[in-house]
Design a protein around this motif. Sequence first.
Motif, PDB file in Angstrom:
ATOM      1  N   ALA A  37       0.688  -1.250   0.016  1.00  0.00           N
ATOM      2  CA  ALA A  37       0.033  -0.118   0.037  1.00  0.00           C
ATOM      3  C   ALA A  37       0.878   1.243  -0.032  1.00  0.00           C
ATOM      4  CB  ALA A  37      -0.908   0.051   1.226  1.00  0.00           C
ATOM      5  N   LEU A  38       1.894   1.396   0.822  1.00  0.00           N
ATOM      6  CA  LEU A  38       2.833   2.444   0.666  1.00  0.00           C
ATOM      7  C   LEU A  38       3.554   2.699  -0.527  1.00  0.00           C
ATOM      8  CD1 LEU A  38       4.564   1.890   4.451  1.00  0.00           C
ATOM      9  CD2 LEU A  38       2.757   3.813   3.777  1.00  0.00           C
ATOM     10  N   VAL A  39       4.091   1.497  -1.256  1.00  0.00           N
ATOM     11  CA  VAL A  39       4.846   1.676  -2.505  1.00  0.00           C
ATOM     12  C   VAL A  39       3.943   2.110  -3.588  1.00  0.00           C
ATOM     13  CG1 VAL A  39       6.317   0.424  -4.035  1.00  0.00           C
ATOM     14  CG2 VAL A  39       6.581   0.305  -1.683  1.00  0.00           C
ATOM     15  N   GLY A  40       2.542   1.327  -3.532  1.00  0.00           N
ATOM     16  CA  GLY A  40       1.754   1.732  -4.564  1.00  0.00           C
ATOM     17  C   GLY A  40       1.126   3.017  -4.524  1.00  0.00           C
ATOM     18  N   GLY A  41       0.682   3.346  -3.614  1.00  0.00           N
ATOM     19  CA  GLY A  41       0.067   4.654  -3.213  1.00  0.00           C
ATOM     20  C   GLY A  41       0.720   5.957  -3.672  1.00  0.00           C
ATOM     21  N   GLY A  42       2.169   5.797  -3.056  1.00  0.00           N
ATOM     22  CA  GLY A  42       3.244   6.868  -3.483  1.00  0.00           C
ATOM     23  C   GLY A  42       3.311   6.908  -4.970  1.00  0.00           C
ATOM     24  N   GLY A 139      -8.011   5.382  -2.066  1.00  0.00           N
ATOM     25  CA  GLY A 139      -6.695   6.216  -1.890  1.00  0.00           C
ATOM     26  C   GLY A 139      -6.444   7.270  -2.721  1.00  0.00           C
ATOM     27  N   LEU A 140      -6.561   7.063  -3.999  1.00  0.00           N
ATOM     28  CA  LEU A 140      -6.512   8.269  -4.823  1.00  0.00           C
ATOM     29  C   LEU A 140      -7.363   9.680  -4.625  1.00  0.00           C
ATOM     30  CD1 LEU A 140      -5.840   6.488  -8.583  1.00  0.00           C
ATOM     31  CD2 LEU A 140      -3.972   7.756  -6.986  1.00  0.00           C
ATOM     32  N   GLY A 141      -8.519   9.099  -4.418  1.00  0.00           N
ATOM     33  CA  GLY A 141      -9.407  10.164  -4.054  1.00  0.00           C
ATOM     34  C   GLY A 141      -8.966  11.105  -2.944  1.00  0.00           C
ATOM     35  N   ILE A 142      -8.830  10.383  -1.834  1.00  0.00           N
ATOM     36  CA  ILE A 142      -8.324  11.148  -0.506  1.00  0.00           C
ATOM     37  C   ILE A 142      -6.845  11.676  -0.983  1.00  0.00           C
ATOM     38  CG2 ILE A 142      -7.850  10.709   1.759  1.00  0.00           C
ATOM     39  CD1 ILE A 142      -9.717   8.410   1.795  1.00  0.00           C
ATOM     40  N   GLY A 143      -6.225  10.872  -1.479  1.00  0.00           N
ATOM     41  CA  GLY A 143      -4.491  11.487  -1.679  1.00  0.00           C
ATOM     42  C   GLY A 143      -4.732  12.545  -2.778  1.00  0.00           C
ATOM     43  N   VAL A 194       1.749  11.741   1.207  1.00  0.00           N
ATOM     44  CA  VAL A 194       0.437  11.819   1.040  1.00  0.00           C
ATOM     45  C   VAL A 194      -0.247  10.560   0.249  1.00  0.00           C
ATOM     46  CG1 VAL A 194      -1.414  12.937   0.269  1.00  0.00           C
ATOM     47  CG2 VAL A 194       0.366  14.347   1.357  1.00  0.00           C
ATOM     48  N   GLY A 195       0.376  10.418  -0.765  1.00  0.00           N
ATOM     49  CA  GLY A 195      -0.175   8.965  -1.697  1.00  0.00           C
ATOM     50  C   GLY A 195      -0.018   7.706  -1.079  1.00  0.00           C
ATOM     51  N   ALA A 196       1.321   7.481  -0.232  1.00  0.00           N
ATOM     52  CA  ALA A 196       1.675   6.326   0.542  1.00  0.00           C
ATOM     53  C   ALA A 196       0.716   6.062   1.674  1.00  0.00           C
ATOM     54  CB  ALA A 196       3.141   6.287   0.820  1.00  0.00           C
ATOM     55  N   LEU A 197       0.520   7.423   2.405  1.00  0.00           N
ATOM     56  CA  LEU A 197      -0.261   7.136   3.877  1.00  0.00           C
ATOM     57  C   LEU A 197      -2.010   7.014   3.439  1.00  0.00           C
ATOM     58  CD1 LEU A 197       1.382  10.087   5.884  1.00  0.00           C
ATOM     59  CD2 LEU A 197       1.678   7.498   6.066  1.00  0.00           C
ATOM     60  N   SER A 198      -2.131   7.530   2.280  1.00  0.00           N
ATOM     61  CA  SER A 198      -3.532   7.583   1.698  1.00  0.00           C
ATOM     62  C   SER A 198      -3.948   6.016   1.342  1.00  0.00           C
ATOM     63  CB  SER A 198      -4.174   8.540   0.736  1.00  0.00           C
ATOM     64  OG  SER A 198      -3.932   9.852   1.106  1.00  0.00           O
ATOM     65  N   ALA A 199      -3.094   5.383   1.014  1.00  0.00           N
ATOM     66  CA  ALA A 199      -3.327   4.080   0.181  1.00  0.00           C
ATOM     67  C   ALA A 199      -3.232   2.985   1.516  1.00  0.00           C
ATOM     68  CB  ALA A 199      -2.467   3.506  -0.691  1.00  0.00           C
ATOM     69  N   ALA A 203      -6.050   0.645   2.978  1.00  0.00           N
ATOM     70  CA  ALA A 203      -5.703  -0.830   2.927  1.00  0.00           C
ATOM     71  C   ALA A 203      -6.122  -1.316   4.510  1.00  0.00           C
ATOM     72  CB  ALA A 203      -4.483  -1.026   2.476  1.00  0.00           C
ATOM     73  N   HIS A 204      -5.803  -0.508   5.467  1.00  0.00           N
ATOM     74  CA  HIS A 204      -6.129  -0.626   6.751  1.00  0.00           C
ATOM     75  C   HIS A 204      -7.536  -0.741   6.823  1.00  0.00           C
ATOM     76  CE1 HIS A 204      -5.681  -0.616  11.250  1.00  0.00           C
ATOM     77  NE2 HIS A 204      -6.426   0.076  11.241  1.00  0.00           N
ATOM     78  N   ALA A 205      -8.448   0.218   6.297  1.00  0.00           N
ATOM     79  CA  ALA A 205      -9.782   0.023   6.278  1.00  0.00           C
ATOM     80  C   ALA A 205     -10.388  -1.003   5.834  1.00  0.00           C
ATOM     81  CB  ALA A 205     -10.238   1.272   6.094  1.00  0.00           C
ATOM     82  N   PHE A 206      -9.769  -1.425   4.670  1.00  0.00           N
ATOM     83  CA  PHE A 206     -10.540  -2.531   3.896  1.00  0.00           C
ATOM     84  C   PHE A 206      -9.743  -4.098   4.256  1.00  0.00           C
ATOM     85  CE2 PHE A 206     -11.659   0.909   1.068  1.00  0.00           C
ATOM     86  CZ  PHE A 206     -13.075   0.876   1.066  1.00  0.00           C
ATOM     87  N   ARG A 207      -8.897  -4.132   5.225  1.00  0.00           N
ATOM     88  CA  ARG A 207      -8.122  -5.402   5.571  1.00  0.00           C
ATOM     89  C   ARG A 207      -9.302  -6.409   5.774  1.00  0.00           C
ATOM     90  NH1 ARG A 207      -8.444  -2.440  10.131  1.00  0.00           N
ATOM     91  NH2 ARG A 207      -8.704  -3.474  12.091  1.00  0.00           N
ATOM     92  N   PRO A 208      -8.857  -7.760   5.526  1.00  0.00           N
ATOM     93  CA  PRO A 208      -9.763  -8.783   5.665  1.00  0.00           C
ATOM     94  C   PRO A 208     -10.143  -9.075   7.307  1.00  0.00           C
ATOM     95  CG  PRO A 208      -7.827  -9.564   5.146  1.00  0.00           C
ATOM     96  CD  PRO A 208      -7.552  -7.978   5.217  1.00  0.00           C
ATOM     97  N   THR A 209     -11.377  -9.573   7.643  1.00  0.00           N
ATOM     98  CA  THR A 209     -11.624  -9.910   8.653  1.00  0.00           C
ATOM     99  C   THR A 209     -10.987 -11.378   9.114  1.00  0.00           C
ATOM    100  OG1 THR A 209     -13.876 -10.933   7.909  1.00  0.00           O
ATOM    101  CG2 THR A 209     -13.950  -8.528   8.443  1.00  0.00           C
TER     102      THR A 209
END
Length: 228
Positions: A37-42, A139-143, A194-199, A203-209
Motif C-alpha cells: 500500500a505504501l509503495v503503490g500509493g506513493g 486512496g487516490l481520491g483522498i490523496g 500523502v499518496g503512500a499514507l492515503s493508500a 488498505a487498513h480500512a479494507f483489511r480482511p476480517t
Amino acid sequence: MSDLPQASPAPQPVPGRPEWAPAPPRPPLDPRSRTGALVGGGLGLTLVTWGLGAVAFGAVVGFVALAFGLIAHHAREWGRAGMRDLERFADAVPWWVVLAVVVIAVVFGIAAIIGGVIAEHAVLTRFGVHRPNAVLWSGLGIGLLANGFAGGVVSLVFSAVPQIDFSDGGMMMPGRFGLTASSGFVAFAVMVAVGALSAWWMAHAFRPTADELAAAAQPVPAAAPPAA
C-alpha cells in the motif's frame, strides 16, 4: 403473489462460532500488505498528479492561445494602433507550435494518469492487498484532495520566506533559485508521502476480517475423480 416483495434471507451463522457470539476484531494489517500500500500509493498518486497537471497545462495553453488569437484578429479588423504589440506576438508564434504543445501535454497527461492507475493496481495486487480496487480508488481520491491542501500549505510557507541573495563573497547563488528548488523538492516529498499514507489508510480500512482469513486458509477440496 409473485409480485409481492420477497424477504431477504437471514444471515447464516459462521461455522465454529455460536450465533450469540460477537464477531472477532479484525486482525492488524500484515507487513506485506502495508508495504504494498505504501509503495503503490506513493507511485500512483505521483503519476496521476503529474498527469492531471499536464492536462491542465495543455488546456490553459490552448485557452490562452485561442483568446490571444481572437483578440489579435479583432484588433486587425478594428485597426487600433494600441494593439500592435499583441498582433506581433500572435504572428511570432505559429499556430502549429501551440497545437503541438497542447497535444503533447494532453497525451502525456492522459498516459501518466492511466499509467499511475495501472501501476498502483499492479503493486497492490502483487503484494496481496485485500480489495485492491477499493483501496486504489479511495486512496487516490483522498490523496488528491489531501495533496491539493498540502501543496497549498507548502507554497504559502515558501512564499513567506524572504528572498535572500547569497551572491556576496563570489558564491553567485541567488536565493530565489534555492528557494524554488527547495519548494519543489518539499512539494514532491509531501506528494509521495500523502499518496503512500492515503493508500495505507484505505488498505487498513479494507483489511480482511478474521472470518475471511480463516476461510482463505481452509484447503480447497480436491475434485472427485471421474467415474469409470
